[in-house]
Each structure stands twice: as structure tokens, then as C-alpha cells.
Design a protein around this motif. Structure first.
Motif, PDB file in Angstrom:
ATOM      1  N   LEU B  75      63.693  34.731  24.607  1.00  0.00           N
ATOM      2  CA  LEU B  75      65.072  34.269  24.476  1.00  0.00           C
ATOM      3  C   LEU B  75      65.036  32.757  24.471  1.00  0.00           C
ATOM      4  CD1 LEU B  75      68.178  34.859  24.552  1.00  0.00           C
ATOM      5  CD2 LEU B  75      68.006  34.560  27.040  1.00  0.00           C
ATOM      6  N   GLN B  76      65.570  32.170  23.440  1.00  0.00           N
ATOM      7  CA  GLN B  76      65.633  30.724  23.357  1.00  0.00           C
ATOM      8  C   GLN B  76      67.088  30.295  23.488  1.00  0.00           C
ATOM      9  OE1 GLN B  76      63.728  29.562  19.689  1.00  0.00           O
ATOM     10  NE2 GLN B  76      61.778  30.496  20.245  1.00  0.00           N
ATOM     11  N   ILE B  77      67.321  29.359  24.391  1.00  0.00           N
ATOM     12  CA  ILE B  77      68.652  28.811  24.589  1.00  0.00           C
ATOM     13  C   ILE B  77      68.604  27.340  24.185  1.00  0.00           C
ATOM     14  CG2 ILE B  77      70.519  28.394  26.225  1.00  0.00           C
ATOM     15  CD1 ILE B  77      69.322  30.591  28.001  1.00  0.00           C
ATOM     16  N   ALA B  78      69.417  26.994  23.224  1.00  0.00           N
ATOM     17  CA  ALA B  78      69.439  25.607  22.746  1.00  0.00           C
ATOM     18  C   ALA B  78      70.388  24.769  23.604  1.00  0.00           C
ATOM     19  CB  ALA B  78      69.870  25.574  21.296  1.00  0.00           C
ATOM     20  N   ALA B  79      70.003  23.518  23.803  1.00  0.00           N
ATOM     21  CA  ALA B  79      70.864  22.564  24.525  1.00  0.00           C
ATOM     22  C   ALA B  79      71.399  23.185  25.807  1.00  0.00           C
ATOM     23  CB  ALA B  79      71.997  22.105  23.617  1.00  0.00           C
ATOM     24  N   THR B  80      70.487  23.528  26.683  1.00  0.00           N
ATOM     25  CA  THR B  80      70.840  24.236  27.911  1.00  0.00           C
ATOM     26  C   THR B  80      71.887  23.480  28.722  1.00  0.00           C
ATOM     27  OG1 THR B  80      68.546  24.992  27.939  1.00  0.00           O
ATOM     28  CG2 THR B  80      69.858  25.444  29.880  1.00  0.00           C
ATOM     29  N   GLN B  81      72.858  24.234  29.202  1.00  0.00           N
ATOM     30  CA  GLN B  81      73.979  23.665  29.955  1.00  0.00           C
ATOM     31  C   GLN B  81      73.968  24.180  31.386  1.00  0.00           C
ATOM     32  OE1 GLN B  81      77.337  25.037  27.703  1.00  0.00           O
ATOM     33  NE2 GLN B  81      76.780  23.896  25.856  1.00  0.00           N
ATOM     34  N   PRO B  82      74.630  23.475  32.302  1.00  0.00           N
ATOM     35  CA  PRO B  82      74.691  23.956  33.693  1.00  0.00           C
ATOM     36  C   PRO B  82      75.202  25.386  33.805  1.00  0.00           C
ATOM     37  CG  PRO B  82      75.477  21.706  33.561  1.00  0.00           C
ATOM     38  CD  PRO B  82      75.269  22.154  32.139  1.00  0.00           C
ATOM     39  N   GLY B  83      76.118  25.764  32.945  1.00  0.00           N
ATOM     40  CA  GLY B  83      76.650  27.134  32.969  1.00  0.00           C
ATOM     41  C   GLY B  83      75.646  28.184  32.567  1.00  0.00           C
ATOM     42  N   ASP B  84      74.506  27.764  32.065  1.00  0.00           N
ATOM     43  CA  ASP B  84      73.453  28.718  31.700  1.00  0.00           C
ATOM     44  C   ASP B  84      72.621  29.125  32.911  1.00  0.00           C
ATOM     45  OD1 ASP B  84      72.899  26.892  28.620  1.00  0.00           O
ATOM     46  OD2 ASP B  84      74.166  28.656  28.977  1.00  0.00           O
ATOM     47  N   SER B  85      72.804  28.441  34.022  1.00  0.00           N
ATOM     48  CA  SER B  85      72.050  28.782  35.228  1.00  0.00           C
ATOM     49  C   SER B  85      72.402  30.200  35.663  1.00  0.00           C
ATOM     50  CB  SER B  85      72.375  27.802  36.365  1.00  0.00           C
ATOM     51  OG  SER B  85      71.894  26.508  36.066  1.00  0.00           O
ATOM     52  N   ALA B  86      71.398  31.035  35.733  1.00  0.00           N
ATOM     53  CA  ALA B  86      71.603  32.451  36.054  1.00  0.00           C
ATOM     54  C   ALA B  86      70.243  33.126  36.065  1.00  0.00           C
ATOM     55  CB  ALA B  86      72.507  33.119  35.016  1.00  0.00           C
ATOM     56  N   VAL B  87      70.247  34.420  36.316  1.00  0.00           N
ATOM     57  CA  VAL B  87      69.036  35.224  36.160  1.00  0.00           C
ATOM     58  C   VAL B  87      69.136  35.957  34.833  1.00  0.00           C
ATOM     59  CG1 VAL B  87      67.666  37.122  37.087  1.00  0.00           C
ATOM     60  CG2 VAL B  87      68.766  35.498  38.643  1.00  0.00           C
ATOM     61  N   TYR B  88      68.062  35.928  34.095  1.00  0.00           N
ATOM     62  CA  TYR B  88      68.027  36.557  32.777  1.00  0.00           C
ATOM     63  C   TYR B  88      67.083  37.752  32.807  1.00  0.00           C
ATOM     64  CZ  TYR B  88      70.633  32.592  31.078  1.00  0.00           C
ATOM     65  OH  TYR B  88      71.628  31.655  30.884  1.00  0.00           O
TER      66      TYR B  88
END
Lengths: 113, 114
Positions: B75-88
Motif C-alpha cells: 500500500l503506497q500513500i502519497a504525501a502522508t498526512q497526520p490523519g493517515d496515522s493509524a494501523v493498517y
């Protein structure tokens, strides 16, 4: 859009008591899955139902039972509760035979004291 | 036993950078793969999925890559943001005994650093 509804959100029980968790799937979803998630753990599959019939069974203790009703909602019944049953319990629904993901509810946090 | 697992339990990424979360699966019969994001106190939330007849799928800021040769999913997340903080979590689906089974791997905690 409607989501999977679980109730209650939190439940505190004592050892050896019983608990019933409820799940209301997304409308027109015919499959329901129950998962147990301990702290820092991945969701562990318990049991699933397709069209109101049990379709698969995972690591569900004999003390637990579940069923899916005619309106497709499901209930997980847990008896003789043990401290180790404390966990998050998730219900997920999907439409079977379709490439669509499981949609999860926000879970019931069960604490056994 | 057969399982889906992740290489890194925790990933720390600087805000604005790209994140890559990896997952290995062991069952070549799996036909459908899903990535979920789970925030504290919430249920797993669907992010993106991919069928086994595809090797790449893009969403909004997310891309899933599937390499069936080595049984690897990312899984690639571009331009990671603080709201992306989580468990995947990654999950694989396979048909077993006439019914679909969804197997979850061990989650990766993504921490976004400001």
C-alpha cells in the motif's frame, strides 16, 4: 450511506456472566462475519453467516454461539465469560460472490472483570 | 499455517513524504485483497482493494500493488498526512469449503511525524 451498526458500544460483565452482542448489516448485504480483536492484535475470525445459515466457523469457543435472523441482523451470544474474553468484537457485512470488501462496524468493547 | 503477514510492525514517516506498507501472503488461491485502516476505538475502514487479475490499482492518494509471483502486496500513500496515522491491515480472500474466508495479517502502525 448506511453502515454496519453494532450494539452496545461498550459492555462490562463479570466472570461467568453472559453477554449478547448485536449487529445490523448494511441493507442488501447477505453475509455477516464476526471478529474478535485483542489489544494490538489483528482481527481473528469467529464465525460467519450467509443467508441466515452458518457458512464458516473459526476460532470461536464452544461457550459462544451466534445466529443470523430473518431480517439479516446477527447476534453473538457469549456465556460463562472469562477474563480472556475481554476484547473488541467486530461485525462485518458484505455481499457474497461479489468483489466487494467487508464493511465493519465500530465494534463492541467487552470488558470482563 | 497459511497466513497474511506484514514485514514492519511500526512505520514512522515524515509528513508530506510517501509511505509504503508491505504485506506478504502465502496462499496463491487468494483472489481478492483489501487494505484497511483502523483508528483507535474504531472498526477497520476500507481503503482500497485489488483483484488477483490486476497488479496495480490507484485511488485518491493511495495505490495498491500486487505481485503474485512473490505473493506480495503493498500500500503506497502519497504525501502522508497526520490523519493517515493509524494501523493498517491487509486482508486476503479465498474460497474455502464453498464460502469466502477473509484472513487478516498483522497490522502495521503508521506514525506520521510533523
Amino acid at each position: 450511506a448506511a453502515g454496519v451498526i453494532q450494539s452496545p458500544r461498550h459492555l462490562i460483565k463479570e466472570k461467568r456472566e453472559t453477554a449478547t452482542l448485536k449487529c445490523y448489516p448494511i441493507p442488501r448485504h447477505d453475509t455477516v462475519y464476526w471478529y474478535q480483536q485483542g489489544p494490538g492484535q489483528d482481527p481473528q475470525f469467529l464465525i460467519s453467516f450467509y443467508e441466515k445459515m452458518q457458512s464458516d466457523k473459526g476460532s470461536i469457543p464452544d461457550r459462544f454461539s451466534a445466529q443470523q435472523f430473518s431480517d439479516y441482523h446477527s447476534e453473538l451470544n457469549m456465556s460463562s465469560l472469562e477474563l480472556g474474553d475481554s476484547a473488541l468484537y467486530f461485525c462485518a457485512s458484505s455481499r457474497d460472490r461479489v468483489n466487494s470488501p467487508l464493511h465493519f462496524g465500530n465494534g463492541t468493547r467487552l470488558t470482563v472483570t | 499455517g497459511e497466513s497474511v503477514g506484514l514485514h514492519l510492525p511500526t512505520l514512522s514517516v515524515q509528513e508530506g513524504d510517501n509511505s509504503i506498507i508491505n504485506c506478504a501472503y502465502s496462499n496463491s488461491a487468494s483472489d481478492y485483497f483489501i487494505w484497511y485502516k483502523q483508528e483507535s476505538g474504531k472498526g477497520p475502514q476500507f481503503i482500497i482493494d485489488i483483484r488477483s487479475n490486476m497488479d496495480k490499482r490507484q485511488g485518491q492518494r493511495v495505490t495498491v500493488l500486487l505481485n503474485k509471483t512473490v505473493k506480495h502486496l503493498s500500500l503506497q500513500i502519497a504525501a502522508t498526512q497526520p490523519g493517515d496515522s493509524a494501523v493498517y491491515f491487509c486482508a486476503e480472500r479465498r474460497l474455502a469449503g464453498g464460502t469466502y474466508k477473509y484472513i487478516f495479517g498483522t497490522g502495521t502502525r503508521l506514525k506520521v511525524l510533523a
